[in-house]
Design a protein around this motif. Structure first.
Motif, mmCIF file in Angstrom:
data_model
loop_
_atom_site.group_PDB
_atom_site.id
_atom_site.type_symbol
_atom_site.label_atom_id
_atom_site.label_comp_id
_atom_site.label_asym_id
_atom_site.label_seq_id
_atom_site.Cartn_x
_atom_site.Cartn_y
_atom_site.Cartn_z
ATOM 1 N N THR A 124 0.732 -0.581 -0.354
ATOM 2 C CA THR A 124 -0.361 -0.148 -0.289
ATOM 3 C C THR A 124 0.292 1.888 -0.227
ATOM 4 O OG1 THR A 124 -1.755 0.705 1.064
ATOM 5 C CG2 THR A 124 -0.540 0.065 2.144
ATOM 6 N N LEU A 125 0.338 1.970 -0.385
ATOM 7 C CA LEU A 125 1.150 3.869 -0.359
ATOM 8 C C LEU A 125 1.203 3.851 0.896
ATOM 9 C CD1 LEU A 125 1.421 6.370 -2.683
ATOM 10 C CD2 LEU A 125 -0.511 7.211 -1.060
ATOM 11 N N SER A 383 7.312 3.820 9.939
ATOM 12 C CA SER A 383 8.042 3.619 10.706
ATOM 13 C C SER A 383 9.430 3.372 10.910
ATOM 14 C CB SER A 383 7.229 3.029 11.676
ATOM 15 O OG SER A 383 7.948 1.613 12.169
ATOM 16 N N GLN A 384 10.005 4.146 12.212
ATOM 17 C CA GLN A 384 11.760 4.285 12.599
ATOM 18 C C GLN A 384 11.759 2.814 12.853
ATOM 19 O OE1 GLN A 384 13.701 6.319 11.532
ATOM 20 N NE2 GLN A 384 14.959 4.362 12.551
ATOM 21 N N HIS A 385 10.754 2.500 13.041
ATOM 22 C CA HIS A 385 10.868 0.599 13.951
ATOM 23 C C HIS A 385 11.135 -0.480 12.575
ATOM 24 C CE1 HIS A 385 10.528 -3.811 15.426
ATOM 25 N NE2 HIS A 385 9.431 -3.834 14.736
ATOM 26 N N GLY A 430 10.494 -6.119 -5.080
ATOM 27 C CA GLY A 430 10.128 -6.892 -6.092
ATOM 28 C C GLY A 430 8.955 -5.838 -6.407
ATOM 29 N N CYS A 431 8.502 -6.747 -7.055
ATOM 30 C CA CYS A 431 7.601 -7.201 -8.164
ATOM 31 C C CYS A 431 6.125 -6.547 -7.098
ATOM 32 C CB CYS A 431 6.589 -7.710 -9.610
ATOM 33 S SG CYS A 431 6.299 -9.286 -8.818
ATOM 34 N N TYR A 432 5.666 -6.942 -6.188
ATOM 35 C CA TYR A 432 4.163 -6.928 -5.727
ATOM 36 C C TYR A 432 4.976 -6.018 -4.184
ATOM 37 C CZ TYR A 432 1.536 -10.631 -7.185
ATOM 38 O OH TYR A 432 0.624 -11.256 -7.824
ATOM 39 N N ALA A 433 5.838 -4.623 -4.176
ATOM 40 C CA ALA A 433 5.838 -3.108 -3.832
ATOM 41 C C ALA A 433 5.385 -2.625 -4.011
ATOM 42 C CB ALA A 433 7.219 -3.945 -3.401
ATOM 43 N N PHE A 434 4.398 -1.735 -3.595
ATOM 44 C CA PHE A 434 3.426 -0.891 -3.897
ATOM 45 C C PHE A 434 3.881 0.176 -5.083
ATOM 46 C CE2 PHE A 434 0.862 3.022 -4.147
ATOM 47 C CZ PHE A 434 -0.709 1.704 -4.220
ATOM 48 N N PRO A 435 5.080 0.633 -4.716
ATOM 49 C CA PRO A 435 6.139 1.248 -5.697
ATOM 50 C C PRO A 435 5.885 0.786 -7.096
ATOM 51 C CG PRO A 435 7.031 1.766 -4.176
ATOM 52 C CD PRO A 435 6.448 0.812 -3.724
ATOM 53 N N ASN A 436 6.666 -0.403 -7.066
ATOM 54 C CA ASN A 436 6.604 -1.293 -8.728
ATOM 55 C C ASN A 436 5.045 -1.961 -8.910
ATOM 56 O OD1 ASN A 436 8.928 -0.418 -8.687
ATOM 57 N ND2 ASN A 436 9.454 -2.527 -7.976
ATOM 58 N N HIS A 437 3.942 -1.970 -7.740
ATOM 59 C CA HIS A 437 2.899 -2.435 -8.287
ATOM 60 C C HIS A 437 1.687 -2.287 -8.869
ATOM 61 C CE1 HIS A 437 0.555 -6.950 -7.990
ATOM 62 N NE2 HIS A 437 -0.123 -5.855 -7.308
ATOM 63 N N GLY A 448 6.859 6.634 -3.070
ATOM 64 C CA GLY A 448 6.134 7.752 -2.362
ATOM 65 C C GLY A 448 6.523 6.900 -0.745
ATOM 66 N N LEU A 449 8.102 6.527 -1.182
ATOM 67 C CA LEU A 449 8.979 6.807 0.214
ATOM 68 C C LEU A 449 10.203 7.621 0.122
ATOM 69 C CD1 LEU A 449 8.681 2.564 0.221
ATOM 70 C CD2 LEU A 449 7.317 4.546 2.341
#
Length: 771
Positions: A124-125, A383-385, A430-437, A448-449
């Motif tokens: 997600t974003l 988050s930082q965590h 990877g391809c299921y990371a929101f930026p690529n997906h 978005g990060l």
């Protein structure tokens, strides 16, 4: 309070009480789902440039509207957060609105279960993108992956998500397959232990994990997505199924997703043997099986074994597939299937009971349930965590393949950095990371990060003269770009060549779902760039950021050093810079081999004698340039004093294998001690060696530690000539090693007694203790 609302009753008892009150249409609704876009416009009006699911446009063109789909309630809400760019408050508002519609339409106010993708983090974003799954395998550190999955699960739970469609338990059989990046490697024990840790972490956060893809998906012919599986029962039982079994028996996995493929002509979607006999009757799995997106429609559209939607629904439901995702299609025809005699209502009841039991377990049937209870509208999904966990996974996944002493780059002089990876941080994902997906649909590079590129961190880390040129893109490039990079390299003392993948979907990328390759050359002009830079005579540090292994035989002996990173996530640049400068001592080990030649060789290290180098039989040598399990560091390690606790054990006995590992270098580091089994003589053809245990050990300079592996005879078992799992009497060899090809001499242990058929519930793991 109605019986199904009573949390004092067992979930199955509550589900049965509710089921008894439902009409057939209400039951069928619990087996369906809906993929809700911002609007229900016709497909041609949607602003998308490529699919994010197989044949998405073809299938969603006839999808029901939200108003049509929600009648009588619903089983699943598909990707409320993961379909379009939405903030946490926006996503929660959508979820609340849709759940309100579902409960209002349900005579019993039963909400839907919300699922999302979460392989490399919540898709997600603005959510942290963790290293790709193949990088998890490279860590050889299940406890770290368990921690990562818990962090992912806590984010999902905080926004009202109930089920994550992860992780993959597919064992790589062909490196050309596009989804290699989504797996944890080519060995069933490594895949099983790392994947099971993910399941445990996600479910510890209260989110149900989904094992996929059951089964055989990664063994498709020629590595082509969805291609048929040419595999016998023995290979399926000994290589493909064990990781899934481990996740069910030891991980307590709550859900399973089927594979798209057919095995010997039988699609997994309609395989009662897989979905019922193996999964439920043999392993005791009690949860729901959900369909991979539109796979039930595949029975009609691509497999062509069902002549109608009702026929497809009957085949899948009778096999044991409970929920249709991402939207109701054939399962909207259950009444017709029953009326045609293709299906009985008792089979429908069985599936609905599983779905309602899962909802009861998740609290969705509780009196007074609210869709946003326990959610956090201000949740920081990056988050930082999260960043700390992502960084540590990346740190432990980077693999130093070769080094002539050039690394660490202490006083490098003039440094040239060329290649496409440093230009685009999406190569870390990877391809299921929101930026690529999702974000890449419009062709942009937004993430978005906040993510550093290598040119943001490397100059300061090296503290010298560092210059950058692309040389080429991931799949393209001009002669002028290539010439610029070569000129820069020729004037440098050291050139760092950054090559690799950009993930995408169905051909929109070099790695990812549907991004299969014909051979294992570096994509586009990247191989040409490497050759041109090597030809300058400048010392070359080759850095690969990839989702699959590429053939390195033609480069390996000519590079001063080679670093392999498997899509290291949002902290990738910092971690790579620290490896190159020596601030971080690399400890990753290969979860897959690195092939020598780029020809279409599908083989992995799990090969019998005739599948390995066969002098005098074939002129082709399939051995990798860097084998499974390989990796070096900035210190050195020695294995010695191996011993077994007994020279003979019964066929149901236990033997301990002990070995001492010593850090013989001058700095702290981590070594992965790997235990391999050799079976010199067996009633069926066996692999030359197979991983049966491992432990990653953190060691100070000069430190020694004694490791003891507890090996039950079950760990030597295999599928015999009669297709029963057996422990065979006779000699086996146990050997510890730094990799599959760098091992101590095998120590013989004789298994005594009669050939033993191993029943269900066998020992699946090899515990390790430290002296």
């Amino acid at each position: 309070m109605l019986p199904w609302q009573d949390p004092g009753l067992a979930p199955a008892e509550r589900a049965a009480a509710l089921l008894a009150e439902m009409t057939l249409e209400e039951k069928a609704a619990q087996l369906g789902s809906h993929w809700h876009r911002a609007s229900d416009k016709p497909v041609d009006d949607e602003v998308e440039t490529h699919d994010v699911a197989p044949m998405e446009h073809a299938f969603k063109s006839h999808q029901k509207t939200w108003q049509q789909a929600v009648v009588n309630g619903m089983g699943h809400l598909t990707r409320t957060f993961g379909t379009d760019p939405v903030s946490v408050p926006e996503g929660l508002a959508r979820l609340a609105s849709r759940q309100a519609d579902v409960t209002a339409a349900s005579r019993f106010s039963v909400p839907a279960l919300a699922h999302e993708e979460c392989l490399t983090g919540f898709t997600t974003l603005g959510a942290t993108v963790y290293p790709a799954a193949i990088a998890w395998g490279a860590t050889w550190r299940p406890e770290l992956i368990r921690e990562m999955a818990r962090a992912i699960g806590e984010d999902l739970a905080a926004v009202g998500v109930h089920q994550g469609l992860s992780p993959l338990f597919d064992v790589v059989r062909d490196y050309r397959w596009g989804r290699v990046e989504e797996t944890t490697g080519e060995d069933p024990y490594l895949v099983g232990t790392v994947g099971t840790a993910y399941v445990q972490g996600l479910q510890a956060a209260g989110v149900h994990a989904t094992l996929k893809h059951f089964a055989g998906y990664a063994a498709s012919r020629a590595g082509r997505n969805h291609a048929p599986i040419s595999m016998g029962r023995r290979e399926l039982e000994d290589i493909i199924l064990p990781p899934f079994e481990m996740a069910v028996r030891e991980g307590g996995a709550k859900s399973v997703m089927n594979s798209y493929c057919d095995i010997d002509g039988v699609p997994a979607t309609s395989s009662r043997w897989l979905l019922t006999e193996v999964l439920r009757e043999r392993w005791g799995f009690e949860g729901p099986v959900v369909s991979d997106y539109w796979s039930i429609e595949f029975l009609t559209k691509t497999h062509r074994i069902a002549q109608s939607p009702a026929h497809a629904a009957a085949l899948a439901l009778r096999a044991g597939l409970d929920v249709e995702l991402p939207a109701t299609g054939p399962y909207g025809h259950l009444r017709s299937a029953i009326e045609q005699g293709l299906l009985d209502e008792a089979t429908v009841d069985t599936a609905v009971l599983r779905v309602l039991t899962q909802k009861a377990e998740l609290g969705l049937l509780d009196e007074g349930w609210e869709p946003l209870q326990g959610t956090d509208s201000e949740r920081d999904l990056d988050s930082q965590h999260n960043r700390d966990v992502a960084r540590r996974v990346a740190e432990e996944s980077v693999i130093l393949l070769a080094n002539d002493g050039i690394l660490p780059l202490a006083s490098p002089g003039r440094v040239a950095v060329v290649g496409p990876v440093w230009t685009d941080v999406r190569s870390y994902m990877g391809c299921y990371a929101f930026p690529n997906h999702v974000l890449s649909r419009d062709g942009g590079k937004e993430t978005g990060l906040e993510i550093d590129r290598l040119d943001d961190v490397l100059p300061a880390a090296l503290g010298g003269d560092v210059s950058f040129a692309a040389g080429c893109g991931f799949t393209d490039g001009t002669d002028e770009q290539l010439a610029e990079a070569v000129e820069l390299a020729a004037s440098a003392d050291v050139t760092i060549v950054t090559v690799g993948d950009i993930a995408g979907m169905f051909g929109i990328g070099t790695s990812g779902e549907g991004c299969d390759v014909a051979d294992l050359r570096l994509p586009g002009r990247q191989g040409e760039l490497v050759e041109a830079v090597l030809a300058t005579g400048t010392r070359v540090v080759l850095v690969l950021v990839t989702g699959r292994p590429y053939a390195l035989g033609e480069y390996a002996g000519r590079c001063a050093a080679i670093v392999q990173a498997f899509m290291p996530g949002v902290e990738g640049s910092d971690v790579l810079a620290r490896v190159l400068t020596g601030e971080l001592n690399p400890s990753g080990r290969l979860p897959i081999g690195i092939p020598s030649g780029h020809g279409a060789q599908p083989g992995t290290y799990l090969a019998p004698s005739l599948g390995w180098f066969s002098d005098g039989i074939s002129n082709l040598d399939p051995r990798p340039v860097f084998p499974f399990g390989h990796g070096i560091s900035y210190t050195s390690f020695r294995l010695n004093d191996a011993a077994v606790s007994a020279l003979e054990i019964p066929v149901d006995g236990v033997v301990n294998y002990s070995v001492t590992v010593t850090n013989t270098g001058d700095r702290d580091g981590s070594e992965t001690v790997q235990l391999y089994l050799e079976d010199p003589w067996a009633e069926v053809v066996r692999p030359l060696k197979q991983l049966i245990g491992y432990a990653k050990v953190d060691m100070a300079a000069g430190e020694s530690r004694r490791l003891t592996f507890e090996v039950h005879a079950d760990r030597t078992s295999f599928t015999g000539t009669d297709l029963q799992r057996i422990v065979e009497p006779g000699e086996v060899l146990l050997s510890a090693g730094h990799s599959s090809e760098d091992r101590l001499d095998g120590l013989a242990v004789v298994l005594t007694g009669e050939r033993r058929v191993v029943g269900e519930g066998r020992v699946l793991t090899t515990p390790v203790t430290f002296g």
